[in-house]
Scaffold this motif. Structure first.
Motif: not given
Length: 277
Positions: A104, A106-108, A127, A242, A244-245, A247, A277
């Motif tokens: 993944r 994408k950064v929130r 990551n 992080l 959940a991500d 990351q 991205s």
């Protein structure tokens, strides 16, 4: 075919001198370190079972066996956690992945906003595979000279093993390389790890594959870099998981006044946070 668990146990056994555990040295031997017999006795398991574990023929040791091996090898807390993690993933490692998914990237928005609040600090979002997903302007000011950010998809792990500039820019290149390779084992999924290593291994060569199989558990020390115009800089590292991500938010804090002054001189007035991205 071995497993990460078996590789780690064998590597740790080979690195231990019998005398450090109060055992006889047994004279000159072809293989370095602790004998299987000695480790099996200390762990309370049979030599045959230990051999199966090291060779990957037994992939599901019990919690009691894993803890006994950790005690027998005198592992520290970080190494014990890694041993438990490898025991967990080794059991299902034989499953086939036809087309592993990429990690993944994408950064929130909330994480990006947090990064903005850290300006003009030196920080990035990454990551476990080493992708640099977003960074502050000061991160670019300090790291641009390394060549890490030259690509559209910067990746620290790939950079360390394929760009000659990395070996002079990172004063403790060996330790930084060990850290990045170790993080591959903690990647969000086995699929992602396999996807990345299949891409990197052919270009990174034996330096990478040797480290991947050694399972050196790193201890986070000050990061030292040799900047071509600012000289040696030292940073303390703070890492926010992080979870959940899959990351991490990594912040580099100047470890001394000289470094803080140098960062101020390197700062680019027009630079700003960048998300990749």
């Amino acid at each position: 075919m071995g497993t990460p668990l078996g590789d780690f146990v064998r590597t740790k056994r080979d690195s231990i001198q019998p005398e450090s555990l109060g055992l006889p040295s047994h004279g000159r031997r072809r293989s370095p370190g602790l004998r299987r017999q000695d480790l099996a006795t200390r762990a309370g398991i049979s030599v045959e079972y230990l051999t199966r574990l090291e060779q990957g023929r037994d992939r599901n040791p019990s919690v009691a066996v894993v803890n006994a091996l950790a005690d027998a090898l005198s592992l520290d807390a970080a190494e014990r956690n890694h041993l438990r993690y490898l025991a967990k993933i080794s059991g299902g490692e034989c499953a086939a992945y036809a087309q592993p998914a990429p990690p993944r990237r994408k950064v929130r928005p909330a994480v990006l906003e947090t990064l903005r609040l850290l300006e003009p600090g030196i920080a990035m979002v990454t990551n476990r595979l080493g992708d640099v997903l977003a960074h502050t302007s000061d991160y670019e000011s300090v790291m641009s000279a390394s060549g890490l950010l030259d690509r559209e998809d910067p990746n620290l792990t790939r950079h360390l093993f394929t760009d000659p500039r990395a070996r002079t820019f990172f004063a403790d290149w060996d330790e930084v390389a060990d850290q990045q390779v170790f993080d591959l084992w903690l990647a969000p999924s086995v699929e992602n790890s396999e996807w990345f290593t299949s891409e990197l291994a052919p270009v990174a060569g034996p330096e990478f594959t040797r480290r991947l199989n050694r399972h050196v558990v790193p201890h986070l020390e000050a990061l030292r870099i040799v900047h071509p115009s600012a000289g040696e800089l030292r940073f303390d590292r703070e890492v926010l998981e992080l979870t959940a991500d899959g990351q991490q938010l990594v912040v580099l804090l100047p470890a001394d006044e000289q470094t803080a002054r140098a960062v101020g001189q390197l700062r680019r007035p027009q630079a700003r946070l960048r998300a990749i991205s």
